[in-house]
Design a protein around this motif. Structure first.
Motif, PDB file in Angstrom:
ATOM      1  N   PHE A   1       0.959  -1.256  -0.111  1.00 30.47           N
ATOM      2  CA  PHE A   1      -0.311  -0.592  -0.045  1.00 30.47           C
ATOM      3  C   PHE A   1       0.702   1.352   0.029  1.00 30.47           C
ATOM      4  O   PHE A   1       0.678   1.835   1.136  1.00 30.47           O
ATOM      5  CB  PHE A   1      -0.884  -0.124   0.944  1.00 30.47           C
ATOM      6  N   PRO A   2       1.437   1.266  -1.398  1.00 31.00           N
ATOM      7  CA  PRO A   2       2.449   2.514  -1.316  1.00 31.00           C
ATOM      8  C   PRO A   2       1.303   4.270  -1.123  1.00 31.00           C
ATOM      9  O   PRO A   2       0.576   3.929  -1.665  1.00 31.00           O
ATOM     10  CB  PRO A   2       3.068   2.367  -2.088  1.00 31.00           C
ATOM     11  N   ASN A   3       2.240   4.867  -0.438  1.00 29.00           N
ATOM     12  CA  ASN A   3       0.758   6.038  -0.157  1.00 29.00           C
ATOM     13  C   ASN A   3      -0.119   6.356   0.780  1.00 29.00           C
ATOM     14  O   ASN A   3      -0.892   7.215   0.628  1.00 29.00           O
ATOM     15  CB  ASN A   3       0.801   7.111  -1.496  1.00 29.00           C
TER      16      ASN A   3
ATOM     17  N   LEU B   1      -8.144   4.077   2.900  1.00 33.84           N
ATOM     18  CA  LEU B   1      -8.815   2.369   3.239  1.00 33.84           C
ATOM     19  C   LEU B   1      -9.908   3.073   4.240  1.00 33.84           C
ATOM     20  O   LEU B   1      -9.855   3.056   4.909  1.00 33.84           O
ATOM     21  CB  LEU B   1      -7.754   1.608   3.908  1.00 33.84           C
ATOM     22  N   GLY B   2     -11.517   2.050   2.993  1.00 32.77           N
ATOM     23  CA  GLY B   2     -12.533   2.362   3.435  1.00 32.77           C
ATOM     24  C   GLY B   2     -13.127   0.666   3.252  1.00 32.77           C
ATOM     25  O   GLY B   2     -13.074  -0.349   3.134  1.00 32.77           O
TER      26      GLY B   2
ATOM     27  N   SER C   1     -13.133   5.381  -5.288  1.00 30.08           N
ATOM     28  CA  SER C   1     -13.136   6.857  -5.527  1.00 30.08           C
ATOM     29  C   SER C   1     -11.058   6.715  -6.260  1.00 30.08           C
ATOM     30  O   SER C   1     -10.551   5.926  -5.728  1.00 30.08           O
ATOM     31  CB  SER C   1     -13.558   7.974  -5.177  1.00 30.08           C
ATOM     32  N   GLU C   2     -11.097   7.536  -6.345  1.00 34.36           N
ATOM     33  CA  GLU C   2      -9.459   8.036  -6.117  1.00 34.36           C
ATOM     34  C   GLU C   2      -8.367   8.144  -5.325  1.00 34.36           C
ATOM     35  O   GLU C   2      -7.044   8.328  -5.201  1.00 34.36           O
ATOM     36  CB  GLU C   2      -8.785   9.435  -7.715  1.00 34.36           C
ATOM     37  N   TRP C   3      -9.567   8.249  -4.437  1.00 38.88           N
ATOM     38  CA  TRP C   3      -8.855   8.672  -2.894  1.00 38.88           C
ATOM     39  C   TRP C   3      -8.977   7.768  -1.932  1.00 38.88           C
ATOM     40  O   TRP C   3      -8.900   7.606  -0.649  1.00 38.88           O
ATOM     41  CB  TRP C   3      -8.520   9.677  -2.585  1.00 38.88           C
ATOM     42  N   ILE C   4      -9.744   7.271  -2.322  1.00 43.38           N
ATOM     43  CA  ILE C   4     -10.726   5.554  -1.370  1.00 43.38           C
ATOM     44  C   ILE C   4     -10.543   4.064  -1.845  1.00 43.38           C
ATOM     45  O   ILE C   4     -11.437   4.283  -2.251  1.00 43.38           O
ATOM     46  CB  ILE C   4     -12.150   6.069  -0.459  1.00 43.38           C
ATOM     47  N   VAL C   5      -9.723   3.334  -0.770  1.00 38.09           N
ATOM     48  CA  VAL C   5      -9.954   2.094  -1.115  1.00 38.09           C
ATOM     49  C   VAL C   5     -10.061   1.827  -0.724  1.00 38.09           C
ATOM     50  O   VAL C   5     -10.448   1.486   0.053  1.00 38.09           O
ATOM     51  CB  VAL C   5      -8.021   1.992  -2.485  1.00 38.09           C
ATOM     52  N   VAL C   6     -11.747   0.555  -1.400  1.00 34.52           N
ATOM     53  CA  VAL C   6     -12.305  -0.507  -0.751  1.00 34.52           C
ATOM     54  C   VAL C   6     -12.573  -2.039  -1.584  1.00 34.52           C
ATOM     55  O   VAL C   6     -11.357  -2.090  -2.540  1.00 34.52           O
ATOM     56  CB  VAL C   6     -14.071   0.245  -1.353  1.00 34.52           C
TER      57      VAL C   6
ATOM     58  N   LEU D   1     -11.112   2.862 -10.162  1.00 34.61           N
ATOM     59  CA  LEU D   1     -11.363   1.184 -10.158  1.00 34.61           C
ATOM     60  C   LEU D   1     -10.039   0.811 -10.816  1.00 34.61           C
ATOM     61  O   LEU D   1      -9.398  -0.137 -10.644  1.00 34.61           O
ATOM     62  CB  LEU D   1     -11.836   1.017 -11.616  1.00 34.61           C
ATOM     63  N   ILE D   2      -8.616   1.795 -11.733  1.00 36.98           N
ATOM     64  CA  ILE D   2      -7.790   1.096 -12.025  1.00 36.98           C
ATOM     65  C   ILE D   2      -6.821   1.176 -10.785  1.00 36.98           C
ATOM     66  O   ILE D   2      -5.652   0.361 -10.768  1.00 36.98           O
ATOM     67  CB  ILE D   2      -7.038   2.046 -13.566  1.00 36.98           C
ATOM     68  N   LEU D   3      -6.802   2.229  -9.972  1.00 36.69           N
ATOM     69  CA  LEU D   3      -5.979   2.580  -8.947  1.00 36.69           C
ATOM     70  C   LEU D   3      -6.103   0.956  -8.040  1.00 36.69           C
ATOM     71  O   LEU D   3      -4.663   0.952  -7.518  1.00 36.69           O
ATOM     72  CB  LEU D   3      -6.315   3.077  -8.337  1.00 36.69           C
ATOM     73  N   ARG D   4      -7.400   0.494  -7.520  1.00 35.46           N
ATOM     74  CA  ARG D   4      -7.042  -0.502  -6.607  1.00 35.46           C
ATOM     75  C   ARG D   4      -6.658  -1.403  -7.692  1.00 35.46           C
ATOM     76  O   ARG D   4      -6.053  -2.834  -6.952  1.00 35.46           O
ATOM     77  CB  ARG D   4      -9.083  -0.881  -6.527  1.00 35.46           C
ATOM     78  N   ASP D   5      -6.900  -1.676  -9.086  1.00 36.60           N
ATOM     79  CA  ASP D   5      -6.270  -3.441  -9.519  1.00 36.60           C
ATOM     80  C   ASP D   5      -4.733  -3.160  -9.505  1.00 36.60           C
ATOM     81  O   ASP D   5      -3.991  -4.099  -9.735  1.00 36.60           O
ATOM     82  CB  ASP D   5      -7.101  -2.711 -11.371  1.00 36.60           C
ATOM     83  N   ALA D   6      -4.302  -2.355 -10.277  1.00 42.27           N
ATOM     84  CA  ALA D   6      -2.762  -1.447  -9.912  1.00 42.27           C
ATOM     85  C   ALA D   6      -2.336  -1.979  -8.260  1.00 42.27           C
ATOM     86  O   ALA D   6      -1.269  -2.533  -8.266  1.00 42.27           O
ATOM     87  CB  ALA D   6      -2.291  -0.329  -9.975  1.00 42.27           C
TER      88      ALA D   6
END
Length: 454
Positions: free
Chosen positions: A223-225, A319-320, A327-332, A441-446
Motif C-alpha cells: 500500500f504505497p502512499n 482505506l474504507g 474513488s481516486e482517494w478511497i480504496v475499498v 477502479l484502475i487504482l485498486r487493480d494496480a
C-alpha cells in the motif's frame, strides 16, 4: 359622702340607700373605665416602640449617632472571615471547592498514589495528567471571591476526565467527585473548550519526517502512499428531546449519533466529523464533511506521488469498507463470492490494514466509557466532547500510555462475558460502483497487481 347626703349603704338604714342593682351597674361602669385606660396605655407603648424602631432604622442613612468608620472596619472584618471559609455559604456556587476526601484526595498525593490507581481513575499517568492540567490551566482559572476557595485547574480537569472515564453523573452516590449535576455539566463543558483551544493541532495529518515514518511500513505491504483508514462509529444516546426519534435510530434500532473518524497505522486520530443522527449513511456523512471537499479539491493529499503499474499515479488514499464507493482517494475491497486469487489476496490485506480503525475505536471507547454506553447528553455539547476525547486519545498515544485490552470485555446481565459493542455497523448494502470512475477502479487493480508481484 353617704353620711352627708343622708344615705348609708347599709340595709339597716332606711331612706335613700342604693339598691343591689344600682351598685352592680356602678361596679360594671368602673370596670369598663379601667379596661379602657389599660388598653390606651398598652397602645401608647406599642406606638412608642414602633417610632423608636423607625428612628434606629433611619440612623445609618443619615449618619446620626453612628461611627461610619467603625462600620466600614466591621464590614471588612466580616468579609475577611467569610473569605477564609469560617462562614461558608449553605449552597456554594458550582466552581467552589467543597471539603471532601476519597478519590481526589488520593490522586492529589501524586507521590503516594501508585500509577495503576491513577490510570484506573483517569486513564493516564500522574506525569501526563500534570502536563495536561498545566496546559489547560490558563483556560480554567477561577476568580477568588469572599465565599469559598475556587476549584484549582487540576481539580476541574480531574472532574471531566472521571466523567468521561466512568460514565457516571456527578450526583451519583457512587462517585467520590460528587459536585452536582449542573456543576458537572459546566465543568465538562469548560474542560472541553479548553482542550479544543489548547491543542488546536493535535488532530492533524502527518507532515515531513513524521509522514515518511507512517507511510514507509505500508509501502512494503503493498500500500504505497497509504495515509490511513476511514470508518464511522455510533455513539449511543438516550432519545433526544425535541427531535424526531426515527432520525436517530440506527440499523439496530438504537438511538445514536454518527462519528466519522480517520486514523493512521499508529492509531492516531487524523480527522473527526461528528454530530449527525445515527440513521445517516456513511457515504452521506462523507459528503457532508469537510474531508470530502478537501480531497476533491486536491488539498488533502499534497505529498509526492507514487507511480504504480498500468501507469497509475497516486498522491495518497484512504482505506474504507464497502460502505464507501471506490474513488481516486478511497480504496475499498472487491467483495463478492467468486473472487480471483489476486482479488482475494487484496481483500485480505486491505481488511488487515483497515483493522487499525477498529483498534482505535476499541481504545477510544474502552478508555472513555461514557461514549461506549447509552447515556443522556446535551446534543449541542456531544460533538465537542467527542472531539475532546479524540485529542486526549492522541496525547496518550504520543505519551506511550498502554491500553488494557480487558477494558474491551464486560459481563452482561446474563452473566456471560462478551466483547463490548464498539458501534461499528457493517454496511447494509454495498455502495453501487457505477459512480466510480475508470481511474478509481484502475487504482485498486494496480494495488492488487503490486501485491501479487511481491
Amino acid at each position: 359622702m353617704e353620711e352627708a347626703s343622708g344615705m348609708v349603704v347599709d340595709a339597716s338604714v332606711q331612706g335613700g340607700a342604693l339598691t343591689t342593682d344600682e351598685r352592680t351597674a356602678i361596679a360594671a361602669a368602673v370596670n369598663v373605665v379601667l379596661y379602657r385606660c389599660q388598653v390606651e396605655r398598652t397602645t401608647g407603648k406599642m406606638k412608642a416602640a414602633i417610632r423608636a424602631r423607625r428612628k434606629v432604622t433611619a440612623l445609618p442613612s443619615s449618619g446620626e449617632g453612628l461611627d461610619l468608620g467603625a462600620v466600614s472596619d466591621a464590614v471588612h472584618q466580616v468579609c475577611y472571615v467569610m473569605g477564609s471559609g469560617a462562614f461558608p455559604r449553605a449552597t456554594p456556587r458550582w466552581w467552589m471547592k467543597r471539603r471532601m476526601g476519597g478519590t481526589w484526595e488520593d490522586l492529589r498525593q501524586c507521590d503516594d498514589a501508585p500509577n495503576e490507581y491513577f490510570r484506573d481513575k483517569l486513564r493516564m499517568s500522574p506525569r501526563v495528567f500534570c502536563e495536561i492540567a498545566e496546559t489547560l490551566s490558563p483556560y480554567l482559572q477561577r476568580r477568588v471571591t469572599f465565599y469559598r476557595v475556587p476549584l484549582q485547574p487540576d481539580h476541574i480537569v480531574a472532574y471531566a476526565l472521571y466523567r468521561w472515564v466512568s460514565g457516571e453523573t456527578y450526583d451519583s452516590g457512587m462517585c467520590s467527585f460528587s459536585i452536582g449535576r449542573a456543576s458537572g455539566i459546566t465543568t465538562v463543558r469548560d474542560v472541553t473548550a479548553a482542550l479544543l483551544a489548547a491543542y488546536p493541532d493535535k488532530l492533524s495529518w502527518p507532515t515531513g519526517l513524521q509522514k515518511a515514518v507512517v507511510l514507509c511500513p505500508f509501502a512494503d505491504k503493498g500500500f504505497p502512499n497509504y495515509h490511513g483508514c476511514i470508518d464511522c462509529t455510533h455513539i449511543y444516546v438516550d432519545k433526544p428531546a425535541n427531535a424526531n426519534g426515527e432520525d436517530y435510530c440506527d440499523q439496530k434500532r438504537r438511538f445514536s449519533v454518527q462519528a466519522q473518524v480517520v486514523v493512521d497505522m499508529n492509531l492516531r486520530v487524523l480527522d473527526v466529523f461528528v454530530g449527525y443522527p445515527g440513521s445517516v449513511h456513511d457515504m452521506r456523512m462523507l459528503h457532508l464533511s469537510s474531508l470530502w471537499e478537501r480531497a476533491e479539491s486536491g488539498q488533502l493529499f499534497t505529498g509526492p506521488h507514487v507511480m504504480l503499474s498500468f501507469i497509475v499515479r497516486t498522491n495518497g488514499y484512504l482505506l474504507g469498507d464497502n460502505g464507501y464507493p471506490q474513488s481516486e482517494w478511497i480504496v475499498v475491497p472487491y467483495g463478492g463470492l467468486a473472487q480471483h486469487p489476486t482479488e482475494a489476496r487484496f481483500d485480505n490485506k486491505q481488511k488487515t490494514a483497515r483493522g487499525a480503525v477498529e483498534r482505535v475505536f476499541g481504545r477510544l471507547k474502552g478508555m472513555w466509557r461514557l461514549f461506549l454506553r447509552t447515556h443522556k447528553c446535551n446534543m449541542d455539547m456531544l460533538p465537542q466532547q467527542f472531539i475532546a476525547v479524540c485529542i486526549l486519545h492522541n496525547i496518550l498515544i504520543d505519551a506511550g500510555i498502554p491500553f488494557d485490552n480487558n477494558l474491551l470485555w464486560e459481563v452482561g446481565p446474563d452473566g456471560v462475558r462478551r466483547r463490548v459493542d464498539l458501534g461499528m455497523h457493517a454496511p447494509l448494502r454495498t455502495v453501487c460502483m457505477e459512480s466510480s470512475t475508470g481511474d478509481a477502479l484502475i487504482l485498486r487493480d494496480a494495488l492488487a497487481e503490486r501485491m501479487g508481484a511481491q
